[in-house]
Design a protein around this motif. Structure first.
Motif, mmCIF file in Angstrom:
data_model
loop_
_atom_site.group_PDB
_atom_site.id
_atom_site.type_symbol
_atom_site.label_atom_id
_atom_site.label_comp_id
_atom_site.label_asym_id
_atom_site.label_seq_id
_atom_site.Cartn_x
_atom_site.Cartn_y
_atom_site.Cartn_z
ATOM 1 N N ASN A 99 20.629 -35.824 -32.586
ATOM 2 C CA ASN A 99 21.418 -36.337 -33.705
ATOM 3 C C ASN A 99 21.634 -35.054 -34.447
ATOM 4 N N GLY A 100 22.973 -34.662 -34.818
ATOM 5 C CA GLY A 100 23.505 -33.508 -35.596
ATOM 6 C C GLY A 100 23.396 -33.921 -37.025
ATOM 7 N N LEU A 101 23.846 -32.837 -37.748
ATOM 8 C CA LEU A 101 23.706 -33.029 -39.297
ATOM 9 C C LEU A 101 25.134 -33.398 -39.673
ATOM 10 N N GLY A 102 26.021 -33.401 -39.036
ATOM 11 C CA GLY A 102 27.456 -33.682 -39.468
ATOM 12 C C GLY A 102 28.279 -32.365 -39.856
ATOM 13 N N GLU A 103 27.484 -31.064 -39.725
ATOM 14 C CA GLU A 103 28.138 -29.717 -39.678
ATOM 15 C C GLU A 103 29.277 -29.560 -39.021
ATOM 16 N N GLY A 104 29.188 -30.120 -37.758
ATOM 17 C CA GLY A 104 29.906 -29.627 -36.753
ATOM 18 C C GLY A 104 31.494 -30.147 -36.877
ATOM 19 N N LYS A 105 31.569 -31.267 -37.498
ATOM 20 C CA LYS A 105 32.830 -31.909 -38.006
ATOM 21 C C LYS A 105 33.501 -30.905 -38.845
ATOM 22 N N TYR A 106 32.580 -30.485 -39.903
ATOM 23 C CA TYR A 106 33.233 -29.570 -41.075
ATOM 24 C C TYR A 106 33.970 -28.488 -40.354
ATOM 25 N N TYR A 107 33.068 -27.718 -39.585
ATOM 26 C CA TYR A 107 33.266 -26.517 -38.996
ATOM 27 C C TYR A 107 34.796 -26.579 -37.974
ATOM 28 N N ILE A 108 34.612 -27.504 -37.096
ATOM 29 C CA ILE A 108 35.476 -27.773 -36.068
ATOM 30 C C ILE A 108 36.926 -28.046 -36.940
ATOM 31 N N SER A 109 37.025 -28.789 -37.914
ATOM 32 C CA SER A 109 38.260 -28.998 -38.500
ATOM 33 C C SER A 109 38.876 -28.104 -39.226
ATOM 34 N N LYS A 110 37.976 -26.771 -39.496
ATOM 35 C CA LYS A 110 38.743 -25.648 -40.262
ATOM 36 C C LYS A 110 39.860 -25.433 -39.657
ATOM 37 N N LYS A 111 41.041 -25.148 -40.353
ATOM 38 C CA LYS A 111 42.372 -24.679 -39.564
ATOM 39 C C LYS A 111 42.322 -23.264 -38.867
ATOM 40 N N GLY A 112 41.434 -22.579 -39.536
ATOM 41 C CA GLY A 112 41.294 -21.011 -38.808
ATOM 42 C C GLY A 112 40.754 -21.201 -37.406
ATOM 43 N N TYR A 113 39.844 -22.439 -37.258
ATOM 44 C CA TYR A 113 39.221 -22.694 -35.877
ATOM 45 C C TYR A 113 39.996 -23.343 -35.044
ATOM 46 N N MET A 114 40.639 -24.475 -35.652
ATOM 47 C CA MET A 114 41.362 -25.351 -34.802
ATOM 48 C C MET A 114 42.585 -24.581 -34.275
ATOM 49 N N ASP A 115 43.302 -23.891 -34.894
ATOM 50 C CA ASP A 115 44.528 -23.275 -34.255
ATOM 51 C C ASP A 115 43.897 -22.274 -33.111
ATOM 52 N N GLN A 116 42.883 -21.692 -33.138
ATOM 53 C CA GLN A 116 42.418 -20.946 -32.124
ATOM 54 C C GLN A 116 42.079 -21.714 -30.861
ATOM 55 N N PHE A 117 41.546 -23.013 -31.120
ATOM 56 C CA PHE A 117 41.104 -23.753 -30.141
ATOM 57 C C PHE A 117 42.236 -24.146 -29.222
ATOM 58 N N LYS A 118 43.229 -24.639 -29.843
ATOM 59 C CA LYS A 118 44.507 -25.100 -29.434
ATOM 60 C C LYS A 118 44.973 -23.930 -28.791
ATOM 61 N N GLU A 119 45.031 -22.679 -29.080
ATOM 62 C CA GLU A 119 45.668 -21.652 -28.446
ATOM 63 C C GLU A 119 44.730 -20.969 -27.363
ATOM 64 N N LYS A 120 43.518 -20.823 -27.393
ATOM 65 C CA LYS A 120 42.554 -20.230 -26.620
ATOM 66 C C LYS A 120 41.942 -21.220 -25.543
ATOM 67 N N LEU A 121 41.698 -22.259 -25.976
ATOM 68 C CA LEU A 121 41.112 -23.474 -25.169
ATOM 69 C C LEU A 121 42.177 -24.584 -24.502
ATOM 70 N N LYS A 122 43.412 -24.356 -24.952
ATOM 71 C CA LYS A 122 44.511 -25.178 -24.686
ATOM 72 C C LYS A 122 44.224 -26.777 -24.815
ATOM 73 N N MET A 123 43.423 -26.994 -26.023
ATOM 74 C CA MET A 123 42.957 -28.456 -26.313
ATOM 75 C C MET A 123 42.605 -28.429 -27.775
ATOM 76 N N GLU A 124 42.899 -29.645 -28.235
ATOM 77 C CA GLU A 124 42.571 -29.961 -29.597
ATOM 78 C C GLU A 124 41.318 -30.865 -29.801
ATOM 79 N N PRO A 125 39.964 -30.158 -29.892
ATOM 80 C CA PRO A 125 38.963 -30.783 -29.925
ATOM 81 C C PRO A 125 38.853 -31.831 -30.759
ATOM 82 N N PHE A 126 37.964 -32.676 -30.420
ATOM 83 C CA PHE A 126 37.473 -33.819 -31.467
ATOM 84 C C PHE A 126 36.787 -33.420 -32.405
#
Length: 220
Positions: A99-126
């Motif tokens: 069980n996580g602490l819910g921090e993953g959602k906060y960090y993954i959703s940050k635009k600075g990370y999400m934009d790079q995930f889309k560009e470098k991983l070719k996907m938009e993470p849940f």
């Protein structure tokens, strides 16, 4: 790093074995390295200062404990050798869903990370991570994965704070594409975080305590 210090780390790790603890005197280390006792004593003090090892005295014996910084160094060299030799590897690790602490959602959703995930991983993470506590017998594999370069997601700064960089590694669970993510400046932990464009708990019908296998693919 100084080659003499590096040789000492390898010698001490060889003696320490899987428990990362070695009982050895300065004179014994000197004989193994082919240096004077005074030099061996200085090497030990330097390794302690740089936090590669720690030392205590037990029953008049010198107890050397290999620290995370030294282990990371050795596993980086291992990955460099695989890269030089162009050896691709696939790893399988097993662990339990946590069980996580819910921090993953906060960090993954940050635009600075999400934009790079889309560009470098070719996907938009849940927006969230699947946390898995890796079983002890897979520790060496986990350390090797953590020590590799991975796909770099750069750190950034927004109005709130500064966010550090992240390393990502290609993986899959039961045929579902995913990525292992590790903060670049983190201490060793046996819990890994996994992201995917799917809600993995739902897609794989997972609950806390379930045993799960993660396959990681390295391409050097």
């Amino acid at each position: 790093m100084n080659e003499t210090l590096y040789s000492a780390i390898k010698e001490l790790k060889n003696l320490a074995g899987s428990k990362n603890i070695a009982y050895i005197s300065s004179s014994e280390l000197a004989r193994k390295m082919g240096v004077s006792q005074q030099t061996a004593s200085r090497i030990i003090l330097e390794l302690i200062k740089e936090k590669y090892i720690d030392r205590t005295i037990e029953n008049r014996r010198q107890k050397i404990m290999i620290q995370e910084k030294a282990l990371d160094l050795l596993y980086r060299e291992l990955n460099e050798l695989y890269s030089i030799l162009k050896i691709n590897q696939s790893f399988e690790m097993e662990g339990t869903v946590q069980n996580g602490l819910g921090e993953g959602k906060y960090y993954i959703s940050k635009k600075g990370y999400m934009d790079q995930f889309k560009e470098k991983l070719k996907m938009e993470p849940f927006p969230g991570t699947l946390n898995i506590k890796i079983n002890p017998e897979y520790e060496n594999i986990l350390r090797q994965v953590r020590g590799a370069d991975g796909i770099i997601i750069s750190g950034f700064k927004d109005r709130e704070r500064t966010f550090g960089g992240v390393k990502c590694f290609n993986a899959h669970i039961d045929g579902i594409k995913c990525y292992l993510i590790f903060p670049e400046r983190s201490v060793y932990t046996d819990i890994i975080e996994v992201i995917s464009d799917k809600y993995l708990r739902q897609a794989l019908s997972l609950k806390d305590g379930d045993i799960i296998k993660v396959n990681v693919d390295f391409e050097f």
